[in-house]
Design an enzyme around this catalytic site. Structure first.
Site: not given
Ligand code: NAD
Length: 310
Positions: A284-285, A173, A259, A154, A282, A264
């Site tokens: 996002g998706a 990251d 979001d 994302i 919430h 929640e």
């Molecule tokens: P992803 O696994 O592709 O990316 C997450 C990144 O965070 C990774 O590169 C990881 O190395 C990094 N990371 C982990 N710990 C870290 C830290 N302490 N400091 C910095 N970076 C760190 O995940 P994604 O698909 O990009 O999703 C990201 C987030 O979005 C997740 O929490 C997911 O649950 C959330 N999400 C929310 C919704 C929504 O409806 N709002 C929908 C989908 C995903």
């Protein structure tokens, strides 16, 4: 090849998932409003259990899943599934990591624009008989610094969209950031504190882990510019909401868009009393495209696993 495994779908999912699984011979029970106690009673009858975000598959429930081979999360975050308990029972846990990235990244873009131009205040003003034109002088995103905390699926999608608006992209990251992506958007890699000190907009894209719980607390918020805004579409627990409220209320931070929340549904959060805060439930998706992509990805993965291909 046809299968005869039994599937329990515990949350509301796109009808397509149900259809693909049934077309492949699987016996699907669709119970989108099932309670935790009801799951406990019947989980042992199923070979595959499918959830979205509502159902919490706790250790207690998973320990009863004696015939389960696969737990599927139609979405990204796995924080509602006790992965250690699943591993102990030899259950594969799968998710649809790619499905939501465009939906979430586009929501962040919308929230940044809404914060920059105070769109919700203008809209509410007119509804309340007020013409707030003079009060609503905004800023442009062009040339501003966007700090991505977490540069996975994302974060990268958002970085590309924001680059299209001529924003400058900063990234932090815990793992090395994709070189191709960095080159494409001209990403500047930094440590967390430098990112917080430099960014005009900070967007959270990390999973909720012990190491990310309240990673943005009062101390980290105090590093940010007074005009900066923070957006969280990842998981509620990564920002300390009380500290965020204090920072914005006291004028030490420009605003926020959330979001996701620690609890929640977040229907009585005090953040809702602040003008420069935007809150969404919430979503996002929550796009048609993301939901049907997630359904397809999960159905495909289940069938591939049953075929022994992955
Ligand atoms: P992803 O696994 O592709 O990316 C997450 C990144 O965070 C990774 O590169 C990881 O190395 C990094 N990371 C982990 N710990 C870290 C830290 N302490 N400091 C910095 N970076 C760190 O995940 P994604 O698909 O990009 O999703 C990201 C987030 O979005 C997740 O929490 C997911 O649950 C959330 N999400 C929310 C919704 C929504 O409806 N709002 C929908 C989908 C995903």
């Amino acid at each position: 090849m046809s299968f005869n495994e039994s599937v329990l779908i515990c949350d509301e999912v796109a009808p397509l998932l149900n259809k693909i699984l049934k077309d492949n011979g699987l016996k699907v029970t669709y119970e989108p409003a099932i309670t935790s106690d009801q799951i406990k009673e019947k989980i042992s009858q199923y070979n595959i259990v499918i959830v979205r975000g509502r159902t919490k598959l706790t250790k207690e429930l998973i320990e009863k899943a004696d015939n389960c081979k696969i737990i599927a999360r139609v979405g990204v975050g796995l924080d509602n599934i006790d992965e250690d308990a699943a591993k102990a029972k030899n259950i594969r846990v799968i998710n649809a990591v790619e499905a939501a990235m465009t939906a979430v990244a586009e929501l962040v873009l919308g929230l940044m624009l809404a914060l920059a131009r105070q769109i919700p205040r203008g809209n509410n003003g007119i509804r309340n008989g007020e013409w707030l034109k003079k009060e609503l002088k905004g800023t442009e995103l062009k040339g501003k610094y966007l700090g991505l905390i977490g540069c996975g699926n994302i974060g990268k999608r958002l970085g590309r969209l924001a680059r299209g608006l001529n924003m400058n992209i900063i990234g932090y990251d815990v793992i090395p950031i994709d070189e191709e992506f960095s080159k494409e958007v001209g990403l500047m890699k930094t440590d967390l504190d430098t990112l917080l000190q430099s960014a005009d907009y900070v967007s959270m894209h990390v999973p909720l882990l012990d190491s990310t719980h309240h990673m943005i607390d009062a101390t980290k918020l105090s590093l940010m510019k007074k005009t900066a805004r923070i957006i969280n579409t990842s998981r509620g627990g990564v920002i300390d909401e009380d500290a965020l409220y204090e920072a914005i209320k006291n004028g030490n931070l420009g605003g926020a868009a959330l979001d996701v929340f620690e609890n929640e549904p977040a229907t009585n959060t005090k953040l809702a009393t602040l003008d420069n805060v935007i809150l969404t439930p919430h979503i996002g998706a929550q796009t048609k495209e993301a939901q049907s992509l997630a359904a397809n990805v999960i159905a495909e993965k289940i069938i591939q696993i049953l075929r022994g291909v992955i």
